[in-house]
Design a protein around this motif. Structure first.
Motif, mmCIF file in Angstrom:
data_model
loop_
_atom_site.group_PDB
_atom_site.id
_atom_site.type_symbol
_atom_site.label_atom_id
_atom_site.label_comp_id
_atom_site.label_asym_id
_atom_site.label_seq_id
_atom_site.Cartn_x
_atom_site.Cartn_y
_atom_site.Cartn_z
ATOM 1 N N ARG A 24 0.818 -1.208 0.000
ATOM 2 C CA ARG A 24 0.000 0.000 0.000
ATOM 3 C C ARG A 24 0.857 1.265 0.000
ATOM 4 O O ARG A 24 0.537 2.236 -0.669
ATOM 5 N N THR B 206 6.632 0.520 -6.544
ATOM 6 C CA THR B 206 5.353 1.095 -6.971
ATOM 7 C C THR B 206 5.574 2.182 -8.017
ATOM 8 O O THR B 206 4.864 2.247 -9.027
ATOM 9 N N GLY C 287 -3.817 -4.331 -7.008
ATOM 10 C CA GLY C 287 -3.334 -4.088 -5.660
ATOM 11 C C GLY C 287 -3.650 -2.688 -5.167
ATOM 12 O O GLY C 287 -4.209 -1.860 -5.891
ATOM 13 N N PRO C 288 -3.285 -2.391 -3.925
ATOM 14 C CA PRO C 288 -3.636 -1.111 -3.301
ATOM 15 C C PRO C 288 -2.616 -0.023 -3.624
ATOM 16 O O PRO C 288 -1.555 -0.280 -4.190
ATOM 17 N N GLY C 289 -2.961 1.206 -3.254
ATOM 18 C CA GLY C 289 -2.018 2.307 -3.307
ATOM 19 C C GLY C 289 -1.632 2.767 -4.691
ATOM 20 O O GLY C 289 -0.551 3.328 -4.880
ATOM 21 N N GLU D 20 -5.418 6.736 -9.561
ATOM 22 C CA GLU D 20 -6.560 6.617 -10.462
ATOM 23 C C GLU D 20 -6.084 6.784 -11.905
ATOM 24 O O GLU D 20 -5.148 7.520 -12.189
ATOM 25 N N LYS E 297 -6.170 -1.275 -14.238
ATOM 26 C CA LYS E 297 -6.051 -2.247 -13.148
ATOM 27 C C LYS E 297 -7.246 -3.182 -13.165
ATOM 28 O O LYS E 297 -8.281 -2.899 -13.775
ATOM 29 N N GLY F 79 -9.651 -5.862 -10.435
ATOM 30 C CA GLY F 79 -9.984 -6.097 -9.045
ATOM 31 C C GLY F 79 -9.634 -7.521 -8.642
ATOM 32 O O GLY F 79 -9.369 -8.391 -9.489
ATOM 33 N N TRP F 80 -9.672 -7.760 -7.332
ATOM 34 C CA TRP F 80 -9.313 -9.087 -6.839
ATOM 35 C C TRP F 80 -10.238 -10.169 -7.393
ATOM 36 O O TRP F 80 -9.788 -11.288 -7.671
#
Length: 346
Positions: A8, A14, A35-37, A40, A44, A46-47
């Motif tokens: 994150r 990153t 993943g997080p962090g 926008e 990407k 989603g899980w």
């Protein structure tokens, strides 16, 4: 292609993902992250979309999962070898130390391995490709407007020397402060700035440095700016950038500085020594050697013309050898090699 980001907090890994993916998309690669962090606008998934990885992608027999951390390698091995998803695994290693047994086992399970420097590659016991990180020369560029001049900062002096990044012992912030306390009284045209985040566990370290600065009477010429809205403008305002890390994975900041037409003094931590042309774009000193760092900086403070000349050389060096496009193209070549592998090669 999937480039997971299982952390994150903002990190160098990153930052690499954030910069590379848009460029890889422009080069025609169907790539997204997970993943997080993440900012926008970055492509990407989603899980829940991981369930779709059992299906082959359009036009390919497999997808590539490009891990850059151990937990991302673990996820890739589980999905490919346990869940039998049609994946092939790539890992990028920046570590400059002997890997632990479990990490070695994970690395052996990869279909391809990339090292971010020759030094990090020397710790790998498997075939690998060295691909050094690049820098986006459109985002990091020389001064273009009056706002990019150091005079626009409102700080005293004619020239600036800076040290950017997280404030902590590992990054050598104290070595930079000690050098500035010793040097600035002899060079009144120079001001030193430090930017970057200080996490709670390192606040006492920072506060001690501030106390030493105050004791030296240099509060107006050696400043902690904290996290700035846009660090790029500060690179452009510098005449000299210093990267004094004791330990580093790769370390992008010298490339960002050089792309901004700024001379550099670095330790030999991380990949710094592989970026610099000593005597032409900057100077490299042994990591942790405060005296060597101080004297390397002194040469530039005593001769701003030398700093400007090495800044010019640094800009040309980065544009020729470290554009982000070069890194993206080299990674694409590895991907194509992995796509071409037969299952019997694992």
């Amino acid at each position: 292609m999937l480039a997971p980001n299982f952390k994150r907090q903002l990190s160098g890994v990153t930052s690499t993902i954030v910069q590379l993916i848009p460029l890889q998309r422009r080069l025609g690669l169907r790539i997204a992250t997970l993943g997080p962090g993440l900012p926008e606008g970055l492509p990407k998934i989603g899980w829940s979309s991981l369930l779709g990885l059992w299906r082959k992608p359009k036009g390919r027999d497999v997808r590539i999962w490009h891990a850059r951390r151990n937990n991302e390698m673990v996820a890739g091995v589980l999905m490919r070898d346990v869940l039998r998803m049609p994946l092939r695994l790539v890992f990028t290693s920046a570590a400059q130390r002997d890997h632990k047994p479990f990490t070695k086992w994970l690395i052996r399970r990869m279909d391809a391995v990339i090292a971010t420097s020759a030094r990090s590659g020397s710790y790998l016991k498997v075939p690998h490709t060295v691909i050094m990180h690049g820098v986006d020369t459109r985002r990091f560029h020389p001064a273009q407007t009056a706002e990019d001049d150091f005079a626009a900062s409102g700080l005293p002096g004619r020239y600036a020397v800076g040290c950017f990044g997280r404030v902590r012992h590992q990054k050598g912030t104290d070595l930079f402060v000690d050098a500035m306390i010793a040097l600035l009284p002899d060079y009144p045209d120079w001001t030193a700035v430090i930017t970057g985040r200080t996490t709670s566990e390192h606040e006492s370290f920072r506060d001690d440095l501030k106390a030493r600065i105050a004791q030296a009477g240099l509060q107006e010429r050696l400043l902690f700016l904290g996290e700035v809205p846009d660090v790029r403008i500060w690179y452009r305002r510098l005449s000299l950038y210093v990267a004094p890390s004791r330990n580093e994975g790769f370390g992008l900041t010298p490339l960002e500085a050089m792309a901004s037409r700024t001379a550099v003094v670095t330790s030999d931590a991380g990949a710094y020594a592989e970026m610099i042309e000593p005597g032409r774009t900057g100077t490299v000193v042994p990591a942790g050697d405060g005296a060597a760092l101080r004297e390397a900086i002194r040469a530039y403070l005593a001769d701003p013309v030398l700093a400007a000349m090495h800044g010019d050389n640094a800009l040309a060096h980065v544009r020729e050898n470290f554009p982000l496009e070069k890194e993206a193209a080299a990674i694409m070549t590895v991907y194509e090699q992995v796509f071409a592998l037969g299952d019997e090669t694992r």
